[in-house]
Every structure is written in C-alpha cells, then in structure tokens.
Design a protein around this motif. Structure first.
Motif, mmCIF file in Angstrom:
data_model
loop_
_atom_site.group_PDB
_atom_site.id
_atom_site.type_symbol
_atom_site.label_atom_id
_atom_site.label_comp_id
_atom_site.label_asym_id
_atom_site.label_seq_id
_atom_site.Cartn_x
_atom_site.Cartn_y
_atom_site.Cartn_z
ATOM 1 N N CYS A 111 -3.199 -30.232 -99.746
ATOM 2 C CA CYS A 111 -1.945 -29.573 -100.106
ATOM 3 C C CYS A 111 -2.209 -28.286 -100.875
ATOM 4 O O CYS A 111 -1.553 -27.257 -100.648
ATOM 5 N N ARG A 112 -3.150 -28.341 -101.789
ATOM 6 C CA ARG A 112 -3.489 -27.136 -102.557
ATOM 7 C C ARG A 112 -3.953 -26.015 -101.646
ATOM 8 O O ARG A 112 -3.534 -24.852 -101.797
ATOM 9 N N ASN B 53 5.150 -24.099 -93.951
ATOM 10 C CA ASN B 53 5.667 -24.836 -95.090
ATOM 11 C C ASN B 53 5.428 -26.336 -94.942
ATOM 12 O O ASN B 53 5.723 -26.918 -93.892
ATOM 13 N N SER C 25 6.658 -30.392 -105.306
ATOM 14 C CA SER C 25 6.393 -29.317 -106.253
ATOM 15 C C SER C 25 4.893 -29.199 -106.464
ATOM 16 O O SER C 25 4.175 -30.191 -106.404
ATOM 17 N N PRO C 26 4.398 -27.977 -106.687
ATOM 18 C CA PRO C 26 2.964 -27.818 -106.921
ATOM 19 C C PRO C 26 2.448 -28.678 -108.061
ATOM 20 O O PRO C 26 1.351 -29.207 -108.007
ATOM 21 N N GLN D 207 -0.945 -24.540 -99.784
ATOM 22 C CA GLN D 207 -0.029 -23.819 -100.656
ATOM 23 C C GLN D 207 -0.629 -22.525 -101.197
ATOM 24 O O GLN D 207 0.086 -21.541 -101.415
ATOM 25 N N GLN D 208 -1.935 -22.496 -101.400
ATOM 26 C CA GLN D 208 -2.564 -21.326 -102.003
ATOM 27 C C GLN D 208 -3.159 -20.365 -100.979
ATOM 28 O O GLN D 208 -3.586 -19.273 -101.343
#
Length: 320
Positions: free
Chosen positions: A103-104, A116, A200-201, A107-108
């Motif tokens: 996920c990181r 998304n 959420s992050p 997202q990054q």
C-alpha cells in the motif's frame, strides 16, 4: 479515467487465487480487469492458473513486490494503465508480502496516471490461524492489521466456537476491519464490497514491526520433467513435513506429471491436495519456507544434477 486497485493479500496457501476466481465469477470487477500476479520464485505457478479465466495476467516472479521487485512493480502498474486503461487492476501479492508495504508503494509512487486503492482484502486460512500466528507473525499480523476487509477461508474445517475465537482475535488486531466469516459456496461479492472502504495513510502505515524477530523466507523452484508414480510422489510430498530433511516448509505448489497425467499440487504446512490439471505446461514446483535445505529438496524430488564450470581451480556442482 480513474483506475481502481484491489489488493488481495494473505499468507501462503490461504486461498487468494481461489478467492479472486470466486469474485470474477460473481462479476465483482469490470469486464476487462487486469491481474498482477506475484509468485515468490523464478517459476510462476498461479499466473498459469489465472490465465484460464480469460483475464489479462501480468506476472512478476523471482521475489516479493514489496522488496526486491519494488521498482518493476510500480513500473508495471503504470505501464498497464498506459497500454490498456483498465477500470480495475487486481494485485495478488506473494503470500510473504507485507500489505502495509505494498500500500505504501502504491500511495507514494509518482504515477503519471490516476490509480487509486479502493479495496485491501486479506484472506486468512481459518484452519491454519494459530499455526500462522505462531510461526509467521511478521507477515500474518501485518496483512491483517493493514486490511479493510478480512475474509476467512476453509471455514467448513473449523467448528463454530473456534471461528468465533478467530474473529475475536482478528478484531483485536484490526478493530476497523470488516470480517467475512462464511462458506465460499455462498456469494461473497456483496459481503466484501457492501461498503466503500476508507483507507487512510495513517492506518496503512501503523503496523506491528516484528522484523527483528523473524528471518526472510527462502524459496526454490524447479522444472520437473520426469513422470512419477502416484504413490511415489505422495511419499515425496510427505517428506516436506520433515524439517530435518527439508527445513521448515510452509508452502509447495505446482504441476507435475504422474502416471495418471498432469496434476496440480498444493501443500500447505502438512496438508496435501492433488487434483487433475488441464494446464498445457511443463511440470514445475515451487517450495517456500525458512532455512530450506535446497540440496536435500532436489534429492527428494530426484531433480538431476549438472556440473558447472570450474571456479578458482575447483569444480563445483550445483542443483538446478
């Protein structure tokens, strides 16, 4: 167009591939989803199985996408979007991938396209819950704590009291997760997608760090060209439970040829399943575990030895 990313995680042998097939059969995704398949070995197994469903499959092998394949993984995501613009991308990480790290990375990553994450599912083997919590807690707790939905597999093999206990433990690890505790013979799509996830992050990055206490996994994969007698091969698979011979084997999977024809092999921490396969592939086997005794594994399955070129004046042999 925004592309929805669905991450389906779970430890080795939990049933991720079967779960994805189930969702595909229930039309949980768009008409043209793309699957990114990550096997922890040089020979992909699950990719061959998923191609039979007719969906597009991108395979990333020889490592885990949250560590050794990080660059190629994010590149693959962007390339898939540019080339096909799918509405849905399904990511099936290796069973030894950390969901928080995957996920990181998504997202990054500096994507030049709209990608998304809309769903993070962890499939948990109810029958092996205590075993995995004890021996592979590094991966097990990370995958549960980082998911918005936890789906229990093999619930028919566990009594109702034990299932309640498992659900309570999952809720302790991740109080925000939706827990799906039902037979896979029933529809699953509505239970998994009944609400929009709120990822959420901070939730994704707040995970239990047990890396100092656990070592990385080993894997070994090899082509199997010979034909075995059925009883002979079952005896070989049973030897995987012997740690003195093979090391600690959590998972073995592949396709091999016996006198009955090509068969699909699934070994999960002592449990063995063999079913007839209709894949048109060369026999191959993938073994994953800790402190694997690779030379012994080659001997167990009678994989031929070849001699490599001399190195520093000495002749070395290597199993391949």
């Amino acid at each position: 167009m925004n592309t929805r990313i669905h991450i389906i995680s779970g430890f080795l042998g939990a049933g991720k591939t079967t779960f994805i097939k189930k969702l595909l059969s229930e039309d949980a995704f768009s008409n043209t989803p793309v699957l990114i398949e990550n096997d922890y070995g040089s020979l992909g197994i699950d990719g061959d199985l998923m191609k039979q469903t007719g969906i597009m499959v991108a395979e990333l092998n020889s490592g885990c996408i949250c560590c050794t394949l990080e660059g190629s993984f994010t590149q693959a995501l962007e390339q898939i979007y540019i080339q096909y613009e799918p509405e849905d991308i399904i990511i099936e990480p290796s069973g030894v991938g950390k969901l928080s790290e995957i996920c990181r990375m998504v997202q990054q990553a500096d994507f030049k396209c709209p990608l998304n994450i809309v769903k993070c599912v962890t499939v948990v083997d109810a029958k092996k819950f205590d075993y995995n919590a004890k021996y592979v807690s590094e991966y097990f707790y990370d995958q549960i704590s980082s998911a918005d939905t936890v789906v229990l597999s093999k619930v028919e093999k566990v009594n109702s009291d034990k299932l309640c206990e498992i659900c309570e433990k999952i809720a302790e690890i991740n109080p925000d997760a939706v827990i799906v505790n039902k037979s896979w013979k029933e529809p699953l799509k509505d239970s998994v997608y009944f609400t929009s996830p709120s990822l959420s992050p901070s939730k994704l990055f707040d995970v239990i760090d047990t890396s100092a206490a656990e070592s990385r996994m080993d894997s070994i994969s090899f082509q199997v060209e010979q034909t075995y007698k059925e009883d002979e091969f079952i005896d070989m698979l049973n030897q995987l439970a012997n740690e003195e011979i093979c090391g600690k084997v959590f998972r073995a999977k592949g396709v091999i040829r016996t006198e009955k024809g090509l068969e699909q092999i699934d070994y999960v921490s002592g449990d063995i399943q063999i079913v007839k396969s209709n894949l048109d592939v060369t026999g191959k086997l993938l073994v994953i575990g800790k402190e694997l005794k690779k030379e012994n594994l080659y001997k167990v399955f009678r994989i031929p030895v070849r001699w490599m070129a001399p190195k520093i004046g000495k002749r070395r042999k290597k199993y391949v």
